[in-house]
Design a protein around this motif. Structure first.
Motif, PDB file in Angstrom:
ATOM      1  N   ASN A 186      -6.820  -6.154   2.976  1.00 46.65           N
ATOM      2  CA  ASN A 186      -5.651  -5.479   3.090  1.00 46.65           C
ATOM      3  C   ASN A 186      -4.391  -6.245   3.234  1.00 46.65           C
ATOM      4  O   ASN A 186      -3.361  -5.615   2.915  1.00 46.65           O
ATOM      5  CB  ASN A 186      -5.739  -4.946   4.815  1.00 46.65           C
ATOM      6  CG  ASN A 186      -6.852  -3.920   4.788  1.00 46.65           C
ATOM      7  OD1 ASN A 186      -7.168  -3.149   3.929  1.00 46.65           O
ATOM      8  ND2 ASN A 186      -7.750  -3.656   5.840  1.00 46.65           N
ATOM      9  N   HIS A 187      -4.607  -7.410   3.664  1.00 48.82           N
ATOM     10  CA  HIS A 187      -3.572  -8.399   3.608  1.00 48.82           C
ATOM     11  C   HIS A 187      -2.973  -8.771   1.979  1.00 48.82           C
ATOM     12  O   HIS A 187      -1.962  -8.992   1.607  1.00 48.82           O
ATOM     13  CB  HIS A 187      -3.758  -9.726   4.172  1.00 48.82           C
ATOM     14  CG  HIS A 187      -2.565 -10.577   4.162  1.00 48.82           C
ATOM     15  ND1 HIS A 187      -1.318 -10.523   4.820  1.00 48.82           N
ATOM     16  CD2 HIS A 187      -2.655 -11.947   3.610  1.00 48.82           C
ATOM     17  CE1 HIS A 187      -0.741 -11.539   4.578  1.00 48.82           C
ATOM     18  NE2 HIS A 187      -1.491 -12.460   3.872  1.00 48.82           N
ATOM     19  N   LEU A 188      -4.118  -8.882   1.351  1.00 49.65           N
ATOM     20  CA  LEU A 188      -3.834  -9.071  -0.220  1.00 49.65           C
ATOM     21  C   LEU A 188      -3.081  -8.191  -1.032  1.00 49.65           C
ATOM     22  O   LEU A 188      -2.354  -8.437  -1.766  1.00 49.65           O
ATOM     23  CB  LEU A 188      -5.187  -9.532  -0.939  1.00 49.65           C
ATOM     24  CG  LEU A 188      -5.036 -10.059  -2.277  1.00 49.65           C
ATOM     25  CD1 LEU A 188      -4.476 -11.343  -2.205  1.00 49.65           C
ATOM     26  CD2 LEU A 188      -6.463 -10.173  -2.734  1.00 49.65           C
ATOM     27  N   ALA A 189      -3.216  -6.929  -0.535  1.00 51.75           N
ATOM     28  CA  ALA A 189      -2.551  -5.769  -1.023  1.00 51.75           C
ATOM     29  C   ALA A 189      -1.226  -5.695  -0.932  1.00 51.75           C
ATOM     30  O   ALA A 189      -0.153  -5.250  -1.765  1.00 51.75           O
ATOM     31  CB  ALA A 189      -3.391  -4.392  -0.761  1.00 51.75           C
ATOM     32  N   THR A 190      -0.768  -6.432   0.105  1.00 45.45           N
ATOM     33  CA  THR A 190       0.685  -6.286   0.414  1.00 45.45           C
ATOM     34  C   THR A 190       1.095  -7.861   0.204  1.00 45.45           C
ATOM     35  O   THR A 190       2.410  -7.779   0.073  1.00 45.45           O
ATOM     36  CB  THR A 190       0.822  -6.224   2.196  1.00 45.45           C
ATOM     37  OG1 THR A 190       0.007  -6.984   2.700  1.00 45.45           O
ATOM     38  CG2 THR A 190       0.269  -4.744   2.587  1.00 45.45           C
ATOM     39  N   ALA A 191       0.265  -8.881   0.061  1.00 48.59           N
ATOM     40  CA  ALA A 191       0.810 -10.097  -0.317  1.00 48.59           C
ATOM     41  C   ALA A 191       1.370 -10.259  -1.476  1.00 48.59           C
ATOM     42  O   ALA A 191       2.385 -10.978  -1.706  1.00 48.59           O
ATOM     43  CB  ALA A 191      -0.227 -11.297   0.180  1.00 48.59           C
ATOM     44  N   GLY A 192       0.868  -9.472  -2.468  1.00 51.96           N
ATOM     45  CA  GLY A 192       1.020  -9.421  -3.982  1.00 51.96           C
ATOM     46  C   GLY A 192       2.628  -9.275  -4.234  1.00 51.96           C
ATOM     47  O   GLY A 192       3.300  -9.311  -5.300  1.00 51.96           O
ATOM     48  N   SER A 193       3.097  -8.120  -3.512  1.00 49.58           N
ATOM     49  CA  SER A 193       4.125  -7.573  -3.689  1.00 49.58           C
ATOM     50  C   SER A 193       5.536  -8.297  -3.108  1.00 49.58           C
ATOM     51  O   SER A 193       6.745  -7.739  -3.127  1.00 49.58           O
ATOM     52  CB  SER A 193       4.244  -6.145  -3.191  1.00 49.58           C
ATOM     53  OG  SER A 193       3.754  -6.280  -1.873  1.00 49.58           O
ATOM     54  N   ARG A 194       5.205  -9.443  -2.305  1.00 46.98           N
ATOM     55  CA  ARG A 194       6.376 -10.058  -1.703  1.00 46.98           C
ATOM     56  C   ARG A 194       6.785 -11.084  -2.942  1.00 46.98           C
ATOM     57  O   ARG A 194       6.286 -11.568  -3.810  1.00 46.98           O
ATOM     58  CB  ARG A 194       5.877 -11.201  -0.697  1.00 46.98           C
ATOM     59  CG  ARG A 194       5.311 -10.291   0.463  1.00 46.98           C
ATOM     60  CD  ARG A 194       4.801 -11.516   1.617  1.00 46.98           C
ATOM     61  NE  ARG A 194       5.516 -12.354   1.929  1.00 46.98           N
ATOM     62  CZ  ARG A 194       5.706 -13.217   3.072  1.00 46.98           C
ATOM     63  NH1 ARG A 194       4.524 -13.176   3.867  1.00 46.98           N
ATOM     64  NH2 ARG A 194       6.448 -13.927   3.229  1.00 46.98           N
ATOM     65  N   PRO A 195       8.251 -10.987  -2.711  1.00 47.45           N
ATOM     66  CA  PRO A 195       9.110 -11.716  -3.856  1.00 47.45           C
ATOM     67  C   PRO A 195       8.865 -13.142  -3.801  1.00 47.45           C
ATOM     68  O   PRO A 195       9.030 -13.914  -4.586  1.00 47.45           O
ATOM     69  CB  PRO A 195      10.474 -11.227  -3.259  1.00 47.45           C
ATOM     70  CG  PRO A 195      10.497 -10.982  -2.156  1.00 47.45           C
ATOM     71  CD  PRO A 195       9.101 -10.300  -1.622  1.00 47.45           C
ATOM     72  N   ASP A 196       8.458 -13.860  -2.559  1.00 50.45           N
ATOM     73  CA  ASP A 196       8.389 -15.127  -2.479  1.00 50.45           C
ATOM     74  C   ASP A 196       6.885 -15.498  -2.657  1.00 50.45           C
ATOM     75  O   ASP A 196       6.401 -16.840  -2.391  1.00 50.45           O
ATOM     76  CB  ASP A 196       8.719 -15.853  -1.155  1.00 50.45           C
ATOM     77  CG  ASP A 196       8.109 -15.040   0.094  1.00 50.45           C
ATOM     78  OD1 ASP A 196       7.522 -13.929  -0.301  1.00 50.45           O
ATOM     79  OD2 ASP A 196       8.074 -15.589   1.121  1.00 50.45           O
TER      80      ASP A 196
END
Length: 392
Positions: free
Chosen positions: A300-310
């Motif tokens: 679940n965290h990986l799905a949202t972490a990849g979309s972060r700009p940093d």
């Protein structure tokens, strides 16, 4: 004492002199004193007799007052009666305390512990409490005698010493180390010195009790101390077992971390069950469920972490050939292509991300600038990475 003895010796002499003077002044009836003239006036004789009686009474009263004053002065210092036994002295003191002030032993002890003195140089309540502790807990035979009394066995579970220990454990159970399980905390990041400092700060009495119980019975002087090594880890395990036994659901941080660490190091299921029975770690089934929840949270965290700009994603493709030991009946080994990756959050990247318009071709980028950058300096993190690469 000399004045009182002299007063007692002079008292009979004064009485004889006054009696003799009275005999000379008042002769017996029927006798006539030729040397003493008889006053023919009865009123005058009666007045003389009254004056003499008054003078004699005053003298007797003054002598009695002086004797009683001297006796009271000598008696104020008290006398030491060596014939009384210790039990008779105790009964006499307790009887006097009850008759004079209506006090019991409980009232006396409470006053010694809580009430500060009114005079300046009298012992304080803290000093009296220390003397009371030394008088009771400092004598082994007294403690043994008190423990043999039936009232000692009937003491409730919420006795004052037990309340103190339970209060210290309650304060320790809300700390991050002994409290609920924290998924962000890893076993390698545990600092035993900091955990031991929390124990010393929040549970000093219970720690002192355990240190006294685990102290060596014999102190050898002809050889080195066997407990020269640090015992912080042992006390941390003991406090972890105590907190985990009291609150299994809310004080499971250390047991779960221990279980995950043992399983990651290849410890067998039977060994984990033995350690779980001792209260050192969680059970085997609980650790497996914990691994599943960690994996689900990671997805679940990986799905949202990849979309972060940093975010910086590092990946690698590799092929995996199953060997004979991986094969089963009806399932032959094959070649599998696997992609592994890691997401890193850039500390100095902008929240808007990197864009092409940020690249300035007129600004030269030298190798020295890259090597001497702040992120590439040899610090503690770089040292840990180097040690990890060297070992593995």
């Amino acid at each position: 004492m000399d004045e009182s003895n002299r007063a007692e010796n002079e008292y009979p002499t004064r009485l004889r002199q006054q009696k003799q003077r009275r005999t000379e002044v008042e002769p017996n009836p029927g006798q006539t004193n030729s040397t003493t003239p008889i006053d023919p006036n009865p009123a005058s004789a009666s007045a003389s007799k009254s004056a003499f009686t008054l003078a004699f009474t005053s003298a007797s009263a003054s002598d009695s007052a002086s004797i009683s004053a001297s006796a009271s002065e000598s008696g104020s210092r008290g006398t030491y009666n060596t014939r009384l036994t210790s039990r008779q002295k105790a009964d006499k003191i307790l009887r006097w305390m009850h008759q004079e002030y209506r006090w019991t032993i409980k009232d006396l002890i409470r006053s010694m512990v809580f009430d500060d003195p009114e005079r300046l140089y009298d012992p304080t309540a803290h000093a009296r409490s220390g003397k009371l502790i030394e008088a009771i807990w400092g004598e082994t035979d007294i403690l043994q005698k008190l423990q043999e009394h039936p009232s000692f066995q009937k003491m409730p579970e919420q006795a004052p010493p037990l309340n103190i220990y339970c209060g210290e454990l309650t304060a320790l159970e809300v700390t991050p180390s002994f409290g609920p399980y924290n998924q962000l905390l890893e076993f390698d990041s545990l600092n035993l010195s900091h955990i031991h400092q929390d124990i010393k700060r929040l549970a000093p009495r219970l720690l002192s009790l355990l240190q006294s119980l685990t102290a060596p019975i014999r102190q050898r002087t002809d050889q080195a101390d066997r407990q020269s090594e640090s015992l912080e880890g042992r006390f941390i395990i003991l406090f972890s077992i105590l907190c985990f036994t009291r609150r299994r659901n809310t004080c499971s941080n250390l047991p779960k971390l221990f279980g995950l660490y043992f399983q990651s190091m290849g410890v067998k299921r039977r060994v984990l069950q033995v350690l779980a029975g001792m209260g050192i770690c969680e059970t085997y089934h609980t650790i497996n469920k914990l691994n599943e929840s960690i994996a689900a949270n990671g997805l679940n965290h990986l799905a949202t972490a990849g979309s972060r700009p940093d975010a910086i994603i590092v990946y690698d493709n590799f092929d995996y050939q199953e060997q004979v030991r991986h094969q089963r009946v009806g399932d032959h080994g094959d070649l599998k292509s696997v992609t592994s990756g890691k997401v890193i959050y850039g500390r100095h990247l902008l929240l808007t991300g990197l864009r092409q318009d940020m690249l300035h071709e007129e600004v030269p980028l030298r190798l020295k600038d890259v090597l001497m950058a702040a992120g590439n300096s040899y610090d503690d993190i770089q040292k840990q990475v180097r040690v990890f690469l060297t070992i593995y």
